[in-house]
Design a protein around this motif. Structure first.
Motif, PDB file in Angstrom:
ATOM      1  N   SER A  70       0.743  -1.207  -0.159  1.00 21.70           N
ATOM      2  CA  SER A  70      -0.042  -0.019   0.194  1.00 21.70           C
ATOM      3  C   SER A  70       0.856   1.287  -0.019  1.00 21.70           C
ATOM      4  CB  SER A  70      -0.851   0.015   1.327  1.00 21.70           C
ATOM      5  OG  SER A  70      -0.327   0.060   2.460  1.00 21.70           O
ATOM      6  N   HIS A  71       2.263   1.013   0.325  1.00 25.58           N
ATOM      7  CA  HIS A  71       2.997   2.132   0.324  1.00 25.58           C
ATOM      8  C   HIS A  71       2.640   3.245   1.447  1.00 25.58           C
ATOM      9  CE1 HIS A  71       4.956   0.431  -3.292  1.00 25.58           C
ATOM     10  NE2 HIS A  71       3.577   0.385  -3.560  1.00 25.58           N
ATOM     11  N   CYS A  72       2.143   2.756   2.549  1.00 19.11           N
ATOM     12  CA  CYS A  72       1.719   3.583   3.558  1.00 19.11           C
ATOM     13  C   CYS A  72       2.611   3.853   4.514  1.00 19.11           C
ATOM     14  CB  CYS A  72       0.252   3.140   4.131  1.00 19.11           C
ATOM     15  SG  CYS A  72       0.257   1.604   5.082  1.00 19.11           S
ATOM     16  N   GLY A  73       3.819   2.868   4.725  1.00 19.83           N
ATOM     17  CA  GLY A  73       4.777   2.830   5.936  1.00 19.83           C
ATOM     18  C   GLY A  73       4.432   1.874   6.697  1.00 19.83           C
ATOM     19  N   TRP A  74       3.355   0.955   6.802  1.00 16.92           N
ATOM     20  CA  TRP A  74       3.415  -0.121   7.643  1.00 16.92           C
ATOM     21  C   TRP A  74       2.733  -1.124   6.836  1.00 16.92           C
ATOM     22  CZ3 TRP A  74       1.388   4.966   8.644  1.00 16.92           C
ATOM     23  CH2 TRP A  74       2.154   5.463   9.361  1.00 16.92           C
ATOM     24  N   PRO A  75       3.020  -2.426   7.332  1.00 14.39           N
ATOM     25  CA  PRO A  75       2.345  -3.710   6.619  1.00 14.39           C
ATOM     26  C   PRO A  75       0.848  -3.556   6.566  1.00 14.39           C
ATOM     27  CG  PRO A  75       3.843  -4.325   8.631  1.00 14.39           C
ATOM     28  CD  PRO A  75       3.508  -2.882   8.378  1.00 14.39           C
ATOM     29  N   SER A  76       0.438  -4.007   5.121  1.00 20.98           N
ATOM     30  CA  SER A  76      -0.932  -3.716   5.035  1.00 20.98           C
ATOM     31  C   SER A  76      -1.585  -5.141   4.599  1.00 20.98           C
ATOM     32  CB  SER A  76      -1.086  -2.757   4.079  1.00 20.98           C
ATOM     33  OG  SER A  76      -0.873  -1.662   4.455  1.00 20.98           O
ATOM     34  N   PHE A  77      -2.619  -5.359   5.078  1.00 20.44           N
ATOM     35  CA  PHE A  77      -3.399  -6.601   4.714  1.00 20.44           C
ATOM     36  C   PHE A  77      -4.848  -6.390   4.362  1.00 20.44           C
ATOM     37  CE2 PHE A  77      -0.294  -7.307   7.917  1.00 20.44           C
ATOM     38  CZ  PHE A  77       0.323  -8.431   7.686  1.00 20.44           C
ATOM     39  N   TRP A  78      -5.455  -7.161   3.552  1.00 24.14           N
ATOM     40  CA  TRP A  78      -6.862  -6.726   2.838  1.00 24.14           C
ATOM     41  C   TRP A  78      -7.801  -7.599   3.957  1.00 24.14           C
ATOM     42  CZ3 TRP A  78      -8.903 -11.011   0.727  1.00 24.14           C
ATOM     43  CH2 TRP A  78      -8.068 -11.923   0.159  1.00 24.14           C
ATOM     44  N   ALA A  79      -7.397  -8.459   4.567  1.00 21.73           N
ATOM     45  CA  ALA A  79      -8.268  -9.369   5.559  1.00 21.73           C
ATOM     46  C   ALA A  79      -7.485  -9.839   6.749  1.00 21.73           C
ATOM     47  CB  ALA A  79      -9.079 -10.058   4.698  1.00 21.73           C
ATOM     48  N   PRO A  80      -8.180  -9.837   8.002  1.00 21.52           N
ATOM     49  CA  PRO A  80      -7.608 -10.824   8.870  1.00 21.52           C
ATOM     50  C   PRO A  80      -7.705 -12.576   8.515  1.00 21.52           C
ATOM     51  CG  PRO A  80      -9.759  -9.966   9.856  1.00 21.52           C
ATOM     52  CD  PRO A  80      -9.428  -9.465   8.254  1.00 21.52           C
ATOM     53  N   LEU A  81      -7.003 -13.407   9.145  1.00 22.21           N
ATOM     54  CA  LEU A  81      -7.194 -14.868   8.937  1.00 22.21           C
ATOM     55  C   LEU A  81      -8.393 -15.246   8.993  1.00 22.21           C
ATOM     56  CD1 LEU A  81      -4.267 -17.023   9.472  1.00 22.21           C
ATOM     57  CD2 LEU A  81      -6.471 -17.740  10.807  1.00 22.21           C
ATOM     58  N   ALA A  82      -9.057 -14.771   9.963  1.00 19.55           N
ATOM     59  CA  ALA A  82     -10.534 -14.875  10.325  1.00 19.55           C
ATOM     60  C   ALA A  82     -11.061 -13.903  11.011  1.00 19.55           C
ATOM     61  CB  ALA A  82     -10.733 -16.122  11.058  1.00 19.55           C
ATOM     62  N   LEU A 110      -3.168  -3.311  17.683  1.00 13.73           N
ATOM     63  CA  LEU A 110      -2.313  -3.724  16.279  1.00 13.73           C
ATOM     64  C   LEU A 110      -2.305  -2.714  15.245  1.00 13.73           C
ATOM     65  CD1 LEU A 110      -4.350  -7.263  15.848  1.00 13.73           C
ATOM     66  CD2 LEU A 110      -2.103  -6.700  16.954  1.00 13.73           C
ATOM     67  N   GLY A 111      -3.292  -1.963  15.102  1.00 15.95           N
ATOM     68  CA  GLY A 111      -3.168  -0.761  14.211  1.00 15.95           C
ATOM     69  C   GLY A 111      -4.735  -0.427  13.792  1.00 15.95           C
ATOM     70  N   HIS A 112      -4.898   0.269  12.593  1.00 16.27           N
ATOM     71  CA  HIS A 112      -6.067   0.446  12.241  1.00 16.27           C
ATOM     72  C   HIS A 112      -6.613   0.035  10.925  1.00 16.27           C
ATOM     73  CE1 HIS A 112      -5.099   3.578  15.176  1.00 16.27           C
ATOM     74  NE2 HIS A 112      -6.266   3.894  15.376  1.00 16.27           N
ATOM     75  N   VAL A 113      -8.001  -0.187  10.599  1.00 13.89           N
ATOM     76  CA  VAL A 113      -8.289  -0.439   9.266  1.00 13.89           C
ATOM     77  C   VAL A 113      -9.111   0.578   8.732  1.00 13.89           C
ATOM     78  CG1 VAL A 113     -10.536  -1.837  10.288  1.00 13.89           C
ATOM     79  CG2 VAL A 113      -9.647  -2.343   8.201  1.00 13.89           C
ATOM     80  N   PHE A 114      -8.862   0.903   7.229  1.00 17.85           N
ATOM     81  CA  PHE A 114      -9.296   1.847   6.578  1.00 17.85           C
ATOM     82  C   PHE A 114     -10.014   1.309   5.354  1.00 17.85           C
ATOM     83  CE2 PHE A 114      -5.465   3.163   8.500  1.00 17.85           C
ATOM     84  CZ  PHE A 114      -5.858   4.341   9.107  1.00 17.85           C
ATOM     85  N   GLU A 115     -11.237   1.906   4.935  1.00 18.04           N
ATOM     86  CA  GLU A 115     -12.081   1.405   3.862  1.00 18.04           C
ATOM     87  C   GLU A 115     -12.246   2.167   2.604  1.00 18.04           C
ATOM     88  OE1 GLU A 115     -15.563  -1.509   4.652  1.00 18.04           O
ATOM     89  OE2 GLU A 115     -15.394  -0.365   6.522  1.00 18.04           O
ATOM     90  N   CYS A 128      -4.048  -1.709   8.432  1.00 15.93           N
ATOM     91  CA  CYS A 128      -2.761  -0.841   8.516  1.00 15.93           C
ATOM     92  C   CYS A 128      -2.004  -1.398  10.065  1.00 15.93           C
ATOM     93  CB  CYS A 128      -3.015   0.555   8.431  1.00 15.93           C
ATOM     94  SG  CYS A 128      -1.234   1.405   8.461  1.00 15.93           S
ATOM     95  N   ILE A 129      -1.223  -2.242   9.962  1.00 20.98           N
ATOM     96  CA  ILE A 129      -0.750  -2.861  11.089  1.00 20.98           C
ATOM     97  C   ILE A 129       0.845  -2.677  11.680  1.00 20.98           C
ATOM     98  CG2 ILE A 129      -0.429  -5.243  12.373  1.00 20.98           C
ATOM     99  CD1 ILE A 129      -3.413  -4.535  11.571  1.00 20.98           C
ATOM    100  N   ASN A 130       0.998  -2.210  12.730  1.00 17.19           N
ATOM    101  CA  ASN A 130       2.599  -2.171  13.233  1.00 17.19           C
ATOM    102  C   ASN A 130       3.230  -3.235  13.332  1.00 17.19           C
ATOM    103  OD1 ASN A 130       2.372   0.813  14.500  1.00 17.19           O
ATOM    104  ND2 ASN A 130       0.679  -0.165  15.247  1.00 17.19           N
TER     105      ASN A 130
END
Length: 141
Positions: A70-82, A110-115, A128-130
């Motif tokens: 995502s080039h936001c500066g933190w690891p980014s995921f589009w969904a949690p494991l569950a 952990l961080g924040h989620v954005f939509e 967006c997770i630390n």
């Protein structure tokens, strides 16, 4: 999304126990909802296949298959494991409305989620997770 943290979690420790287990930066992020500086985390550009765990309690949270750049500066995921692996809470700090992401097992930040940011991911979400909140377990093989 709930707006209040649960009163109890499957893993609970005293503040003294968390301080003894976590280094100062881990404690600040996981237990006090601080944020690590952007582009400094060990997993920001990580490409290793595996599972990301909560650094505080070792709960499995995210798979590398849902990680994206995502080039936001933190690891980014589009969904949690569950869906039940994380807890989402309204966060009105810093003069804005955000959604905080916490570990559902120990309540750690952990961080924040954005939509709606237009990344083209299957969920149109960016968790967006630390990095300091995570521990990567590489896949075997």
């Amino acid at each position: 999304m709930s707006t209040d943290a649960r009163e109890s979690y499957p893993v609970e420790k005293t503040d003294e126990q968390w301080r003894a287990q976590l280094d100062p930066q881990e404690y600040a992020v996981l237990r006090q909802a601080a944020t690590e500086r952007p582009y400094t985390g060990e997993y920001t550009n990580e490409k290793t296949v595996g599972v990301y765990h909560c650094r505080a309690c070792d709960a499995e949270l995210f798979r590398s298959a849902t990680k994206f750049d995502s080039h936001c500066g933190w690891p980014s995921f589009w969904a949690p494991l569950a869906g039940d692996r994380v807890e989402l809470l309204e966060d009105r700090s810093m003069g804005m409305r955000r959604v905080e992401v916490r570990c559902a097992t120990c309540g750690s930040h952990l961080g924040h989620v954005f939509e709606g940011e237009g990344f083209g991911t299957p969920t149109d979400q960016r968790y967006c997770i630390n990095s300091v909140a995570l521990r990567l377990e590489p896949a075997e093989g």
